[in-house]
Design a protein around this motif. Structure first.
Motif, PDB file in Angstrom:
ATOM      1  N   ALA A  25       8.378  51.991  42.204  1.00 28.18           N
ATOM      2  CA  ALA A  25       7.067  51.648  41.643  1.00 28.18           C
ATOM      3  C   ALA A  25       6.649  52.671  40.592  1.00 28.18           C
ATOM      4  O   ALA A  25       6.162  52.312  39.515  1.00 28.18           O
ATOM      5  CB  ALA A  25       6.029  51.561  42.753  1.00 28.18           C
ATOM      6  N   ALA A  26       6.837  53.948  40.887  1.00 32.45           N
ATOM      7  CA  ALA A  26       6.441  55.008  39.955  1.00 32.45           C
ATOM      8  C   ALA A  26       7.318  55.035  38.707  1.00 32.45           C
ATOM      9  O   ALA A  26       6.882  55.519  37.654  1.00 32.45           O
ATOM     10  CB  ALA A  26       6.489  56.364  40.652  1.00 32.45           C
ATOM     11  N   THR A  37      -2.240  63.784  37.250  1.00 29.82           N
ATOM     12  CA  THR A  37      -2.163  63.355  38.640  1.00 29.82           C
ATOM     13  C   THR A  37      -0.790  63.721  39.191  1.00 29.82           C
ATOM     14  O   THR A  37       0.089  64.147  38.454  1.00 29.82           O
ATOM     15  CB  THR A  37      -2.446  61.844  38.778  1.00 29.82           C
ATOM     16  OG1 THR A  37      -2.615  61.508  40.148  1.00 29.82           O
ATOM     17  CG2 THR A  37      -1.333  61.006  38.166  1.00 29.82           C
ATOM     18  N   VAL A  38      -0.622  63.532  40.487  1.00 31.55           N
ATOM     19  CA  VAL A  38       0.663  63.823  41.119  1.00 31.55           C
ATOM     20  C   VAL A  38       1.230  62.510  41.654  1.00 31.55           C
ATOM     21  O   VAL A  38       0.650  61.896  42.564  1.00 31.55           O
ATOM     22  CB  VAL A  38       0.504  64.858  42.255  1.00 31.55           C
ATOM     23  CG1 VAL A  38       1.833  65.084  42.959  1.00 31.55           C
ATOM     24  CG2 VAL A  38      -0.051  66.162  41.706  1.00 31.55           C
ATOM     25  N   VAL A  39       2.306  62.072  41.056  1.00 33.92           N
ATOM     26  CA  VAL A  39       2.988  60.835  41.441  1.00 33.92           C
ATOM     27  C   VAL A  39       4.424  61.209  41.772  1.00 33.92           C
ATOM     28  O   VAL A  39       5.044  61.980  41.036  1.00 33.92           O
ATOM     29  CB  VAL A  39       2.937  59.796  40.293  1.00 33.92           C
ATOM     30  CG1 VAL A  39       3.681  58.522  40.672  1.00 33.92           C
ATOM     31  CG2 VAL A  39       1.489  59.471  39.924  1.00 33.92           C
ATOM     32  N   SER A  94      -5.716  60.159  45.306  1.00 31.09           N
ATOM     33  CA  SER A  94      -4.253  60.108  45.200  1.00 31.09           C
ATOM     34  C   SER A  94      -3.790  58.683  44.919  1.00 31.09           C
ATOM     35  O   SER A  94      -2.785  58.224  45.440  1.00 31.09           O
ATOM     36  CB  SER A  94      -3.593  60.654  46.471  1.00 31.09           C
ATOM     37  OG  SER A  94      -3.887  62.014  46.628  1.00 31.09           O
ATOM     38  N   THR A  95      -4.576  57.996  44.111  1.00 34.51           N
ATOM     39  CA  THR A  95      -4.285  56.595  43.790  1.00 34.51           C
ATOM     40  C   THR A  95      -3.456  56.518  42.521  1.00 34.51           C
ATOM     41  O   THR A  95      -3.790  57.143  41.517  1.00 34.51           O
ATOM     42  CB  THR A  95      -5.600  55.806  43.580  1.00 34.51           C
ATOM     43  OG1 THR A  95      -6.393  55.889  44.768  1.00 34.51           O
ATOM     44  CG2 THR A  95      -5.316  54.350  43.254  1.00 34.51           C
ATOM     45  N   TRP A  96      -2.386  55.751  42.594  1.00 35.89           N
ATOM     46  CA  TRP A  96      -1.614  55.438  41.402  1.00 35.89           C
ATOM     47  C   TRP A  96      -1.031  54.047  41.569  1.00 35.89           C
ATOM     48  O   TRP A  96      -0.802  53.574  42.688  1.00 35.89           O
ATOM     49  CB  TRP A  96      -0.525  56.490  41.123  1.00 35.89           C
ATOM     50  CG  TRP A  96       0.449  56.700  42.234  1.00 35.89           C
ATOM     51  CD1 TRP A  96       0.348  57.588  43.262  1.00 35.89           C
ATOM     52  CD2 TRP A  96       1.680  55.982  42.445  1.00 35.89           C
ATOM     53  NE1 TRP A  96       1.430  57.469  44.094  1.00 35.89           N
ATOM     54  CE2 TRP A  96       2.262  56.499  43.613  1.00 35.89           C
ATOM     55  CE3 TRP A  96       2.331  54.967  41.752  1.00 35.89           C
ATOM     56  CZ2 TRP A  96       3.472  56.018  44.114  1.00 35.89           C
ATOM     57  CZ3 TRP A  96       3.539  54.489  42.234  1.00 35.89           C
ATOM     58  CH2 TRP A  96       4.102  55.027  43.407  1.00 35.89           C
ATOM     59  N   ILE A  97      -0.846  53.373  40.441  1.00 37.21           N
ATOM     60  CA  ILE A  97      -0.386  51.987  40.423  1.00 37.21           C
ATOM     61  C   ILE A  97       0.671  51.861  39.339  1.00 37.21           C
ATOM     62  O   ILE A  97       0.500  52.413  38.237  1.00 37.21           O
ATOM     63  CB  ILE A  97      -1.566  51.026  40.129  1.00 37.21           C
ATOM     64  CG1 ILE A  97      -2.654  51.177  41.206  1.00 37.21           C
ATOM     65  CG2 ILE A  97      -1.101  49.580  40.046  1.00 37.21           C
ATOM     66  CD1 ILE A  97      -3.981  50.533  40.833  1.00 37.21           C
ATOM     67  N   MET A 159      -2.626  72.273  38.779  1.00 37.62           N
ATOM     68  CA  MET A 159      -1.671  71.174  38.665  1.00 37.62           C
ATOM     69  C   MET A 159      -0.235  71.706  38.758  1.00 37.62           C
ATOM     70  O   MET A 159      -0.005  72.913  38.579  1.00 37.62           O
ATOM     71  CB  MET A 159      -1.903  70.437  37.339  1.00 37.62           C
ATOM     72  CG  MET A 159      -3.302  69.821  37.231  1.00 37.62           C
ATOM     73  SD  MET A 159      -3.693  68.678  38.582  1.00 37.62           S
ATOM     74  CE  MET A 159      -2.610  67.309  38.176  1.00 37.62           C
ATOM     75  N   PRO A 160       0.721  70.828  39.031  1.00 33.27           N
ATOM     76  CA  PRO A 160       2.110  71.279  39.165  1.00 33.27           C
ATOM     77  C   PRO A 160       2.635  72.074  37.968  1.00 33.27           C
ATOM     78  O   PRO A 160       3.479  72.948  38.135  1.00 33.27           O
ATOM     79  CB  PRO A 160       2.889  69.967  39.346  1.00 33.27           C
ATOM     80  CG  PRO A 160       1.900  69.044  39.986  1.00 33.27           C
ATOM     81  CD  PRO A 160       0.578  69.407  39.359  1.00 33.27           C
TER      82      PRO A 160
END
Length: 188
Positions: A25-26, A37-39, A94-97, A159-160
């Motif tokens: 998905a990612a 964001t973190v995906v 922590s939402t990602w689509i 952030m990372p």
């Protein structure tokens, strides 16, 4: 932890074996390259899942995968976190689509299901959202839900890549939920 089901999507509890589906998905948009964001990527997905499940076991996180009901395809992830049962509040984050499902019905339906669960089942008096100040799309999406912007939290996290992130905080409180609910139901 129960699944949250809408007409077109299912938010089901995250499982350890969801790693390949999350990476797939990612990969739609290579979302792991986003700076705000973190995906999970193939290299980070195990740690992503482990952290979420440890939070679930501690009672502070309720992590979900976002599934299209029609096909069963995993298209993202979201979670309740910062769960504070004493003060009856939590954060949706922590939402990602997957890229092809962004700016579609998916986010609205998922947030509706989560807000309804938070207020009507968990008895929350406050639900908050936090996003990176540089993420204009996310900020606009949160406002479209009916949340109120509260302010900017400076250096809220690192952030990372080492960047100090300023975050914009939003919320919906119990008294606002009926109006927010009506607006979301109209959009669905």
């Amino acid at each position: 932890m129960q699944p949250l089901e809408g007409p077109r999507i299912l938010l089901r509890p995250l499982q350890p074996d969801d790693a390949p589906a999350l990476v797939l998905a990612a990969s739609d948009g290579e979302l792991w390259n986003l700076p705000f964001t973190v995906v999970p990527s193939a290299a980070t997905v195990q740690g992503y899942i482990d952290t979420a499940l440890q939070g679930r076991d501690a009672g502070a996180v309720l992590p979900y995968v976002t599934v299209l009901k029609e096909t069963g395809e995993v298209i993202g992830s979201t979670r309740f976190w910062k769960v504070d049962r004493v003060n009856r509040k939590l954060e949706i984050g922590s939402t990602w689509i997957a890229a092809r499902w962004q700016r579609s019905f998916v986010n609205t339906e998922a947030k509706y299901l989560m807000l309804r669960h938070a207020f009507d089942v968990l008895g929350c008096v406050r639900v908050q959202f936090t996003t990176d100040e540089i993420n204009a799309k996310s900020r606009a999406a949160i406002l479209r839900l009916g949340a109120q912007q509260e302010g900017v939290v400076r250096n809220e996290r690192i952030m990372p890549d080492g960047r100090r992130r300023n975050s914009v905080r939003f919320s919906v409180i119990e008294e606002e939920w009926p109006q927010v609910r009506t607006g979301l139901e109209a959009r669905l």
